[in-house]
Write a protein that holds these residues in place. Structure first.
Motif, short mmCIF file in Angstrom:
data_model
loop_
_atom_site.label_atom_id
_atom_site.label_comp_id
_atom_site.label_asym_id
_atom_site.label_seq_id
_atom_site.Cartn_x
_atom_site.Cartn_y
_atom_site.Cartn_z
N ALA A 155 -58.97 -42.37 -69.70
CA ALA A 155 -59.99 -43.15 -70.29
C ALA A 155 -61.19 -42.78 -69.83
CB ALA A 155 -59.69 -44.78 -69.64
N LEU B 235 -45.28 -42.60 -55.63
CA LEU B 235 -45.73 -43.69 -56.26
C LEU B 235 -44.78 -44.52 -57.42
CD1 LEU B 235 -49.40 -42.14 -57.27
CD2 LEU B 235 -48.88 -43.81 -55.16
N ALA C 76 -55.71 -40.00 -55.92
CA ALA C 76 -54.78 -41.40 -55.79
C ALA C 76 -53.25 -40.77 -56.41
CB ALA C 76 -55.15 -42.51 -56.13
N GLU D 155 -45.18 -47.09 -62.81
CA GLU D 155 -46.25 -47.90 -63.51
C GLU D 155 -47.61 -47.51 -62.66
OE1 GLU D 155 -43.72 -49.79 -61.65
OE2 GLU D 155 -42.48 -49.75 -63.64
N THR D 156 -47.54 -47.34 -61.50
CA THR D 156 -48.91 -47.28 -60.69
C THR D 156 -49.36 -45.59 -61.06
OG1 THR D 156 -48.00 -48.26 -58.86
CG2 THR D 156 -49.98 -46.70 -58.54
N HIS E 85 -48.76 -44.03 -64.01
CA HIS E 85 -49.11 -44.24 -65.54
C HIS E 85 -50.47 -45.03 -65.59
CE1 HIS E 85 -44.64 -44.15 -66.73
NE2 HIS E 85 -45.07 -42.70 -66.61
N ALA E 86 -50.61 -46.02 -64.75
CA ALA E 86 -51.85 -46.69 -64.72
C ALA E 86 -53.10 -45.60 -64.43
CB ALA E 86 -51.89 -47.99 -63.80
N LEU E 87 -53.05 -44.95 -63.33
CA LEU E 87 -53.84 -43.90 -62.94
C LEU E 87 -54.05 -43.12 -63.81
CD1 LEU E 87 -52.72 -43.48 -59.03
CD2 LEU E 87 -54.62 -44.59 -60.02
N LEU F 156 -59.47 -41.64 -58.26
CA LEU F 156 -58.29 -41.68 -59.17
C LEU F 156 -57.36 -40.72 -59.26
CD1 LEU F 156 -59.96 -43.51 -62.44
CD2 LEU F 156 -58.29 -44.57 -60.71
N ALA G 196 -45.09 -47.90 -69.43
CA ALA G 196 -45.71 -49.12 -68.56
C ALA G 196 -46.77 -48.91 -67.75
CB ALA G 196 -44.30 -49.92 -68.04
N ARG H 250 -51.03 -38.62 -54.44
CA ARG H 250 -50.10 -39.13 -53.55
C ARG H 250 -48.74 -39.08 -53.79
NH1 ARG H 250 -53.37 -43.32 -50.79
NH2 ARG H 250 -55.30 -42.49 -50.55
N ALA I 269 -49.28 -51.81 -63.32
CA ALA I 269 -48.88 -51.57 -61.75
C ALA I 269 -49.16 -52.91 -60.86
CB ALA I 269 -49.81 -50.48 -61.43
N ALA J 44 -53.81 -43.35 -67.14
CA ALA J 44 -54.35 -44.00 -68.30
C ALA J 44 -55.96 -44.05 -67.84
CB ALA J 44 -53.83 -45.30 -68.49
N ALA J 45 -56.01 -44.28 -66.48
CA ALA J 45 -57.55 -44.64 -66.30
C ALA J 45 -58.30 -43.22 -66.13
CB ALA J 45 -57.73 -45.25 -64.76
#
Lengths: 293, 364
Positions: A249, A235, A229, A238-239, A241-243, A226, B278, A232, B281, A245-246
């Motif tokens: 977590a 991006l 990624a 959202e991508t 932020h999602a990464l 993660l 947000a 990179r 993704a 957040a993961a």
């Protein structure tokens, strides 16, 4: 059954859950609060009424113990002179008397809890309970509550309260009658308190329950992937932020595992993702608890 | 004065709210922010988490402000309500003997547990002293978690009432009459309690009022001064909450109490809000980056976060509806415990970015 632990770890929710489990098994159950906050009735969307035993669900009752009222009840029972109880009804009087008598508040509270569990109730016409689940106050005060009968009995060697103190202390000591359950969240401060609690109770807890354990989705290798990624270029936000957040977590879950490892075979309850906790979520928790135990 | 500086209290900033919402952390972050803006600031905390205490240079119990290293003119102290009350009583006692008698009385020693509001009173009394003697531009006060807002607001009056103890003196007078006419019902109440509990209640109570007698007037005067300070236009309350349902309802009730008492609500801070960024993704983008398995896990994590975010959004709507024109200041869920000055500065950046630079008077 006494639930002990740090403030804000979900003791009330768990008390309600355990109450629900016991009631489901057909046992007449009462969940006792001593906070005056009415957290337990709120979970059942019921109105909170301090000092009144009220039914939340079939076979499941709740009571918020008010020490002042417990004293009135006790005095009425011992010495039916209404005028005395009425004089004590003044909060200033009670405040001073309680201040003059260390542990009186706790003694009255535990006395009321004990009364609920007795086959013959002091309250006229009241039916006894098979199970009494106590949402005890936060750690230190919770211990003071458990200790009150013993200290009271030794401080006041004679007199009716000392006698009652000895009887209650005996009930609390009898571990076939009384269970001590510690609650924590998987965070350092809460786990520290739980371990302190276990030590203060001489190493004997009937269960250690951890609330709000996050799902462990990611391995250490996943976290590394993660992170790679996330570095990179170009991006989408959202991508990214999602990464992030993961990754967060994964590190939170790892920190939680470290805290869980410090405990003695803890029962783990999942994080409940609901807008607000209600009966449905309690049922979910009750199922999770039944499965874990 | 910049808008955001005005928003976090004037000269005195009192952080209030339910327990467990991160009030101590927010108070420390406000103080940090104001110190970084060049003010000489004192932050008075009650019970900081060990690492926050360490970050603020407070790992030892400390009843006096200490300079926080590396944070400008930021001074921090940890409030010990019991000790503060002791100091106050000691300073009000007419002589050494009276002081010793009061401080060693058992009723007095149990007071903080027995009288609702005595902790709160100690906290504001300390604020009063720091304001008078400390030479600070701003004082930020973290308050004990209150079950009831009134505990805080009424504490001075209630404590005075307690020390005056009119009702109890009446009972005591009845008690001594009763020793002559022992059969009169109700009169020997305290003696009866003494017998029931086996403790010398009556003796202690009499001793307490004797010990406190010379201080009641001075204490009432101090309580009145503290009450006036709470109402001073330069005093602003910062209401801290989390998006959790119980905390939100408590915050709304608290604001109502403040309004009724004509106290200034300077800001509403919502701590640990999820979903401010947000995370939805594109699945294909995630899969291209991470492969199907890991992308699925990330998507599940994102869904969980969105569920938390949706719940928090509903809480924010409820708050906006209840607070009308006062836009809440949002601080995201920063995950790990805040344990150093960098963490506080991170929160400070969210505070600084606060939505409307409402001044305390306009916020009312």
């Amino acid at each position: 059954m006494f639930l002990l632990g740090k403030g804000g770890v979900g003791r009330s929710t768990l008390a309600a859950t355990l109450g629900l489990l016991a009631a489901r098994q057909g046992r007449r159950t009462i969940v006792v609060e001593v906070s005056g906050r009415g957290d337990v009735p709120r979970l059942f969307a019921a109105k909170a009424r301090t000092g009144v035993e009220s039914e939340l669900a079939p076979g499941l009752w709740t009571l918020d113990v008010d020490p002042r009222q417990a004293l009135e009840e006790y005095l009425h029972d011992q010495l039916p002179l209404r005028v005395i109880a009425d004089l004590l009804g003044s909060s200033t009087t009670f405040g001073i008397v309680a201040a003059a008598t260390p542990g009186l508040r706790e003694m009255l509270t535990i006395g009321k809890i004990w009364e609920l569990s007795q086959p013959k109730r002091r309250v006229r016409g009241a039916a006894p309970y098979d199970v009494v689940v106590v949402d005890a106050p936060a750690t230190g005060h919770g211990l003071a509550l458990l200790d009150a009968p013993r200290t009271f009995a030794s401080a006041a060697a004679v007199g009716p309260i000392a006698r009652q103190g000895r009887r209650i202390a005996a009930t609390l000591r009898d571990r076939s009658l009384t269970a001590l359950v510690a609650v924590a969240t998987p965070e350092r401060a809460a786990v520290d308190e739980l371990i302190g609690l276990r030590r203060a109770l001489g190493g004997s807890l009937d269960a250690e329950i951890v609330n709000g354990v996050a799902a462990a989705r990611f391995s250490a290798a996943d976290a590394a992937a993660l992170r790679d990624a996330g570095e990179r270029p170009a991006l989408a936000p959202e991508t990214r932020h999602a990464l992030a957040a993961a990754i967060a977590a994964e590190s939170r879950s790892r920190a939680q595992r470290r805290q869980l490892a410090r405990l003695d075979a803890p029962l783990e309850l999942p994080l409940i993702l609901a807008r607000e906790l209600g009966l449905r979520e309690l049922e979910q928790l009750a199922d999770a608890l039944a499965a874990a135990a | 004065m910049s808008a955001e500086r005005a928003q976090f209290g004037g000269r005195l900033c009192i952080c209030v709210g339910a327990g467990g919402v991160g009030k101590t952390t927010v108070a420390a972050a406000i103080a940090c922010l104001r110190a970084s803006q060049g003010e000489r600031v004192a932050v008075v905390t009650i019970d900081p988490a060990p690492r926050l205490a360490q970050a603020l240079g407070l790992d030892e119990l400390s009843g006096e402000p200490r300079r926080v290293p590396g944070a400008g003119e930021l001074w921090a102290m940890r409030l010990d309500p019991k000790r503060t009350l002791d100091e106050l009583i000691a300073s009000l006692a007419p002589n050494d003997q009276a002081r010793e008698r009061a401080l060693s009385n058992r009723i007095y020693r149990e007071l903080s547990g027995a009288v609702a509001g005595s902790q709160e009173f100690s906290a504001v009394a300390k604020l009063y002293e720091l304001n008078r003697d400390g030479g600070f531009d701003a004082i930020v006060l973290d308050t004990p978690p209150s079950r009831n807002a009134l505990d805080f607001l009424d504490a001075p009056a209630r404590l005075t009432h307690f020390f005056e103890g009119r009702a109890l003196r009446l009972l005591l007078a009845q008690g001594s009459l009763a020793t002559r006419a022992a059969s009169r019902a109700g009169a020997p109440l305290l003696g009866l309690l003494g017998r029931l509990t086996g403790a010398g209640v009556l003796r202690e109570i009499t001793a307490f009022f004797t010990a406190i007698a010379g201080m009641v007037d001075a204490l009432a005067e101090r309580a009145a001064a503290v009450q006036a300070l709470l109402r001073d236009p330069a005093t602003g309350f910062v209401l801290v909450t989390s998006p959790k349902r119980e905390a939100v309802e408590e915050a709304i009730a608290f604001a109502e109490e403040l309004r009724r008492a004509h106290l200034t609500l300077a800001a509403l801070v919502v701590n640990r809000v999820h979903g401010l960024e947000a995370v939805a993704a594109e699945r294909s983008a995630l899969e291209a980056l991470l492969g199907a398995r890991l992308a699925g896990l990330v998507a599940a994590q994102s869904r969980e976060l969105e569920a938390l975010g949706a719940a928090d959004l509903a809480a924010l709507e409820r708050l906006r509806e209840a607070f009308g024109g006062l836009e809440p200041v949002l601080i995201p869920d920063l995950g790990d415990e805040i344990e150093d000055l960098d963490g506080l500065a991170r929160i400070g950046r969210y505070l600084e970015r606060s939505p409307n630079g409402t001044s305390p008077s306009a916020a009312q």
